[in-house]
Design a protein around this motif. Structure first.
Motif, PDB file in Angstrom:
ATOM      1  N   PRO A  87       9.800  35.783 -15.069  1.00 38.56           N
ATOM      2  CA  PRO A  87       8.942  35.083 -14.084  1.00 38.56           C
ATOM      3  C   PRO A  87       8.628  35.945 -12.860  1.00 38.56           C
ATOM      4  N   SER A  88       9.575  36.779 -12.439  1.00 38.15           N
ATOM      5  CA  SER A  88       9.319  37.665 -11.302  1.00 38.15           C
ATOM      6  C   SER A  88       8.235  38.682 -11.641  1.00 38.15           C
ATOM      7  N   LEU A  89       8.275  39.213 -12.853  1.00 36.81           N
ATOM      8  CA  LEU A  89       7.248  40.170 -13.268  1.00 36.81           C
ATOM      9  C   LEU A  89       5.876  39.512 -13.309  1.00 36.81           C
ATOM     10  N   GLU A  90       5.829  38.285 -13.820  1.00 30.67           N
ATOM     11  CA  GLU A  90       4.555  37.578 -13.870  1.00 30.67           C
ATOM     12  C   GLU A  90       4.026  37.288 -12.468  1.00 30.67           C
ATOM     13  N   ALA A  91       4.917  36.999 -11.520  1.00 28.35           N
ATOM     14  CA  ALA A  91       4.495  36.763 -10.142  1.00 28.35           C
ATOM     15  C   ALA A  91       3.942  38.045  -9.523  1.00 28.35           C
ATOM     16  N   PRO A 108       4.391  46.239 -15.066  1.00 28.03           N
ATOM     17  CA  PRO A 108       5.395  45.210 -15.349  1.00 28.03           C
ATOM     18  C   PRO A 108       5.362  44.695 -16.786  1.00 28.03           C
ATOM     19  N   GLU A 109       4.198  44.648 -17.381  1.00 31.69           N
ATOM     20  CA  GLU A 109       4.109  44.220 -18.790  1.00 31.69           C
ATOM     21  C   GLU A 109       4.824  45.207 -19.708  1.00 31.69           C
ATOM     22  N   GLN A 110       4.779  46.486 -19.359  1.00 34.31           N
ATOM     23  CA  GLN A 110       5.460  47.488 -20.174  1.00 34.31           C
ATOM     24  C   GLN A 110       6.977  47.414 -19.996  1.00 34.31           C
ATOM     25  N   ALA A 111       7.443  46.941 -18.852  1.00 36.55           N
ATOM     26  CA  ALA A 111       8.875  46.833 -18.589  1.00 36.55           C
ATOM     27  C   ALA A 111       9.476  45.540 -19.132  1.00 36.55           C
ATOM     28  N   ARG A 112       8.659  44.600 -19.530  1.00 37.89           N
ATOM     29  CA  ARG A 112       9.136  43.291 -19.989  1.00 37.89           C
ATOM     30  C   ARG A 112      10.169  43.379 -21.109  1.00 37.89           C
ATOM     31  N   PRO A 113       9.972  44.187 -22.151  1.00 39.85           N
ATOM     32  CA  PRO A 113      10.993  44.225 -23.215  1.00 39.85           C
ATOM     33  C   PRO A 113      12.327  44.821 -22.760  1.00 39.85           C
ATOM     34  N   LEU A 114      12.339  45.557 -21.683  1.00 37.27           N
ATOM     35  CA  LEU A 114      13.550  46.216 -21.220  1.00 37.27           C
ATOM     36  C   LEU A 114      14.403  45.348 -20.310  1.00 37.27           C
TER      37      LEU A 114
END
Length: 143
Positions: free
Chosen positions: A102-106, A89-95
């Motif tokens: 917030p969903s990715l962090e959860a 999810p951290e790699q998808a954050r810029p996309l």
């Protein structure tokens, strides 16, 4: 178990001590790369080396988690998916748009908690538990 099998093989089982020792070794190596690369290289090359090292670290972490998940009586795929849920999810954050962050962090937080409890704190499954199948003929011998 040799270091090569510990970090590169997805077959077998490892206990808590080997899991934590391997995880700490990968974390220390990653910390060293993140500190040494900027000191030795210019900014763009250092970022490239750090990104490559982060991607490369996925493999030993997934191997450790897969073996630990099998030791807990589950599937090796469970350990691999946990590592992917923590890292990817951290790699998808810029996309993604800012609304998804917030969903990715959860997702990452939940995966960390599950990994910590299930892989890092729970004891090994008993060797006579029915969840662990007998090794098929021609399988690698346990060390």
């Amino acid at each position: 178990m040799s270091l090569l099998r510990l970090f590169c093989d997805f077959d077998g089982r490892i206990g808590l001590r080997a899991f934590w020792a391997g995880s700490i070794a990968v974390a220390v190596a990653m910390f060293a790369v993140q500190r040494v690369a900027p000191a030795l290289l210019d900014r763009s090359n250092a970022q490239f080396v750090i990104a490559f090292a982060n991607a490369f670290a996925l493999f030993p972490l997934a191997a450790l988690a897969a073996k630990r998940a099998v030791d807990r009586g589950g599937s090796s795929l469970f350990g691999i998916l946990l590592v992917c849920a923590i890292v990817l999810p951290e790699q998808a954050r810029p996309l993604l748009s800012i609304g998804w962050r917030p969903s990715l962090e959860a997702i990452v937080t939940i995966a960390w908690v599950v990994a910590l409890i299930d892989l890092g704190l729970m004891p090994s499954a008993r060797s006579d538990a029915p969840a662990l199948a007998a090794a098929p003929a021609g399988a690698k011998a346990a060390e």
